[in-house]
Design an enzyme around this catalytic site. Structure first.
Site, PDB file in Angstrom:
ATOM      1  CE  LYS A  51       3.288  -5.359  -0.413  1.00 50.59           C
ATOM      2  NZ  LYS A  51       1.865  -5.056  -0.749  1.00 50.59           N
ATOM      3  NE  ARG A  55      -2.550  -3.732  -9.402  1.00 50.66           N
ATOM      4  CZ  ARG A  55      -3.114  -4.393 -10.411  1.00 50.66           C
ATOM      5  NH1 ARG A  55      -3.559  -3.747 -11.483  1.00 50.66           N
ATOM      6  NH2 ARG A  55      -3.220  -5.709 -10.372  1.00 50.66           N
ATOM      7  NE  ARG A 134       9.220  -0.232  -0.795  1.00 53.60           N
ATOM      8  CZ  ARG A 134       8.027  -0.427  -0.251  1.00 53.60           C
ATOM      9  NH1 ARG A 134       7.312  -1.497  -0.550  1.00 53.60           N
ATOM     10  NH2 ARG A 134       7.523   0.450   0.599  1.00 53.60           N
ATOM     11  CB  SER A 142       6.604  -3.966   2.109  1.00 54.39           C
ATOM     12  OG  SER A 142       5.459  -3.906   1.319  1.00 54.39           O
ATOM     13  CE  LYS A 259      -1.138  -2.668  -4.546  1.00 48.54           C
ATOM     14  NZ  LYS A 259      -0.493  -3.955  -4.637  1.00 48.54           N
ATOM     15  N   GLY A 260       0.276   0.578   0.897  1.00 42.80           N
ATOM     16  CA  GLY A 260       0.631   1.562   1.916  1.00 42.80           C
ATOM     17  C   GLY A 260       0.114   1.220   3.294  1.00 42.80           C
ATOM     18  NE  ARG A 261      -3.008  -4.478   3.908  1.00 43.59           N
ATOM     19  CZ  ARG A 261      -2.777  -5.212   2.823  1.00 43.59           C
ATOM     20  NH1 ARG A 261      -1.551  -5.539   2.489  1.00 43.59           N
ATOM     21  NH2 ARG A 261      -3.780  -5.631   2.087  1.00 43.59           N
ATOM     22  CG  HIS A 263       5.956  -1.042   6.321  1.00 41.84           C
ATOM     23  ND1 HIS A 263       7.093  -0.749   5.607  1.00 41.84           N
ATOM     24  CD2 HIS A 263       4.994  -1.283   5.392  1.00 41.84           C
ATOM     25  CE1 HIS A 263       6.822  -0.802   4.312  1.00 41.84           C
ATOM     26  NE2 HIS A 263       5.557  -1.115   4.161  1.00 41.84           N
TER      27      HIS A 263
HETATM   28  N1  LIG Z   1       1.563   5.848  -6.024  1.00 43.24           N
HETATM   29  C1  LIG Z   1       1.532   4.805  -5.211  1.00 43.24           C
HETATM   30  N2  LIG Z   1       0.396   4.451  -4.564  1.00 43.24           N
HETATM   31  C2  LIG Z   1       0.392   3.394  -3.729  1.00 43.24           C
HETATM   32  N3  LIG Z   1       1.464   2.603  -3.494  1.00 43.24           N
HETATM   33  C3  LIG Z   1       2.601   2.919  -4.116  1.00 43.24           C
HETATM   34  C4  LIG Z   1       2.690   4.013  -4.996  1.00 43.24           C
HETATM   35  N4  LIG Z   1       3.950   4.069  -5.472  1.00 43.24           N
HETATM   36  C5  LIG Z   1       4.621   3.073  -4.907  1.00 43.24           C
HETATM   37  N5  LIG Z   1       3.812   2.372  -4.083  1.00 43.24           N
HETATM   38  C6  LIG Z   1       4.241   1.245  -3.274  1.00 43.24           C
HETATM   39  O1  LIG Z   1       3.784   0.038  -3.834  1.00 43.24           O
HETATM   40  C7  LIG Z   1       3.940  -0.922  -2.811  1.00 43.24           C
HETATM   41  C8  LIG Z   1       3.175  -2.174  -3.161  1.00 43.24           C
HETATM   42  O2  LIG Z   1       3.893  -2.804  -4.177  1.00 43.24           O
HETATM   43  P1  LIG Z   1       3.216  -3.768  -5.243  1.00 43.24           P
HETATM   44  O3  LIG Z   1       2.132  -3.051  -5.939  1.00 43.24           O
HETATM   45  O4  LIG Z   1       4.305  -4.309  -6.077  1.00 43.24           O
HETATM   46  O5  LIG Z   1       2.603  -4.882  -4.299  1.00 43.24           O
HETATM   47  S1  LIG Z   1       2.113  -6.324  -4.788  1.00 43.24           S
HETATM   48  O6  LIG Z   1       3.281  -7.169  -4.919  1.00 43.24           O
HETATM   49  O7  LIG Z   1       1.373  -6.174  -6.033  1.00 43.24           O
HETATM   50  O8  LIG Z   1       1.247  -6.786  -3.668  1.00 43.24           O
HETATM   51  C9  LIG Z   1       3.462  -0.238  -1.564  1.00 43.24           C
HETATM   52  O9  LIG Z   1       4.250  -0.730  -0.516  1.00 43.24           O
HETATM   53  P2  LIG Z   1       3.790  -0.656   0.995  1.00 43.24           P
HETATM   54  O10 LIG Z   1       3.744   0.805   1.349  1.00 43.24           O
HETATM   55  O11 LIG Z   1       4.844  -1.370   1.731  1.00 43.24           O
HETATM   56  O12 LIG Z   1       2.458  -1.308   1.074  1.00 43.24           O
HETATM   57  C10 LIG Z   1       3.702   1.239  -1.855  1.00 43.24           C
HETATM   58  O13 LIG Z   1       4.664   1.819  -1.027  1.00 43.24           O
END
Ligand SMILES: Nc1ncnc2c1ncn2[C@@H]1O[C@H](COP(=O)(O)OS(=O)(=O)O)[C@@H](OP(=O)(O)O)[C@H]1O
Length: 359
Positions: A51, A55, A134, A142, A259-261, A263
């Protein structure tokens, strides 16, 4: 019909037109590489943290012409049933690469799983490790949001955040809650430092990656000793998604909607508790990481100053690890703070490392 030369079609499959076109494009982009196109074990792994943007980091890195990635999380070193399949199985899950390309896989669970550092070390002692951090409090939220989302999708109960995070018996942050434990970054990092020299690690700031991907990716290029290929054109802000997305010569792409749900809303009092709880651990982590930064910067200096500083810092790092090893094996003399056989360096902060692991 096998329409591609075997060099780009090692499996000998036939392709629909769209895939064929994409492969031709890839082939032309990759034609300058040397050696054979083979599946190889990764020479760099994104080991975590869950999180924190693992990715985004992986997908952004895949834009680089000298990097090939394994798209899915392999869970090879952390899951017994996968590890039992052996290294040959793992290798065959990797993308085809030329000799001068870097193969990267990411599995965030590696960072917190105890057996993993040793297993990766056995595969490759010189492997490069990428770790993205982070804000630990935001990471917990998250993490909770993701687990809650998955549980609800399976018609399971989603517990209240405060009930998981706080231990009601002692009114303190509950370190048994996995999401909290994962955010104690310095504790997990220690396990890796027992085996891998810190020079083989690079730390990415997930909060910067979110707002300025180019800045963090250029530093990764330097760490991987790759030519600087990332440019501002590779990233554009998508206001609908609220994130940076990526583009190369042929495509534009954002990460999935997972990604970006939104919170979960958290009581400010609980937020305060979490922030206060993580503060000392953050301090230790920053000291550990800053130490590395100083060390790395030295390599950019030249002449006598360079040699002198390098010698000094090598000694410091050696003493750091020695002290750490002694603390962890219980042979460190805590009453004097000194080891009897080796002098303790004065320039290393004494609270650099966590005294002992809590789990
Ligand atoms: N460019 C871009 N696009 C989308 N998301 C982005 C990006 N850069 C960073 N993030 C942040 O990545 C968070 C998810 O982290 P991970 O990919 O490590 O999650 S996981 O562990 O693989 O499930 C995810 O966290 P949450 O917003 O809490 O969902 C994003 O904030």
């Amino acid at each position: 019909m096998n329409i591609l030369p075997t060099r780009t079609n090692p499996l000998g499959h036939s392709f629909p037109q769209s895939i064929y076109r994409r492969l031709l494009q890839e082939q032309s982009e990759r034609k300058n590489h040397s050696g054979n196109l083979l599946q190889r074990n990764p020479n760099c792994i994104i080991i975590g943290v869950r999180k924190c943007g693992t990715r985004a980091l992986l997908e952004f890195l895949s834009i680089h012409p000298n990097i090939q990635i394994s798209k899915s999380e392999m869970h090879f070193f952390n899951k017994e049933h996968n590890y039992k399949k052996g290294l040959e199985w793992y290798r065959k899950e990797m993308p085809y690469t030329y000799e001068d390309e870097i193969t990267i896989e990411k599995t965030p669970a590696y960072f917190i799983t105890k057996k993993v550092p040793e297993r990766i070390y056995k595969m490759n002692q010189t492997i490069k490790l990428l770790i993205i951090f982070r804000d630990p409090t935001i990471r917990v939220i998250s993490d909770y949001t993701q687990v809650c989302h998955n549980r609800m999708a399976e018609n399971k109960t989603c517990f209240q955040f405060k009930d998981l995070v706080m231990n009601p018996m002692i009114s303190k942050v509950d370190t048994d809650y996995r999401a909290v434990d994962t955010s104690i970054y310095c504790k997990h990092l220690l396990r890796w430092l027992r085996l891998f020299p810190i020079e083989q690690m690079h730390f990415v700031d997930g909060d910067i990656l979110l707002h300025n991907p180019l800045h963090e990716l250029r530093k990764v290029e330097t760490f991987l000793k790759l030519e600087h290929k990332f440019t501002a054109d590779n990233f554009y802000f998508n206001s609908t998604r609220g994130f940076y997305c990526m583009r190369n010569t042929t495509t534009e792409r954002c990460l999935s909607s997972g990604k970006g749900r939104r919170h979960a809303k958290v009581d400010p009092h609980i937020l305060d508790n979490l922030r206060t709880f993580f503060q000392p651990y953050n301090k230790r982590l920053f000291k550990m990481i800053n130490h590395v930064c100083v060390y790395r910067c030295v390599f950019f200096l030249h002449g006598t100053l360079y040699l002198w500083l390098r010698k000094r810092l090598r000694k410091e790092l050696f003493n750091c690890r020695l002290e750490l090893a002694l603390r962890l094996t219980g042979t460190h003399n805590s009453s004097t703070g000194n080891n009897l056989e080796y002098p303790q360096t004065t320039s290393v902060p004494t609270d650099l490392y966590v005294k002992e692991e809590t789990s």
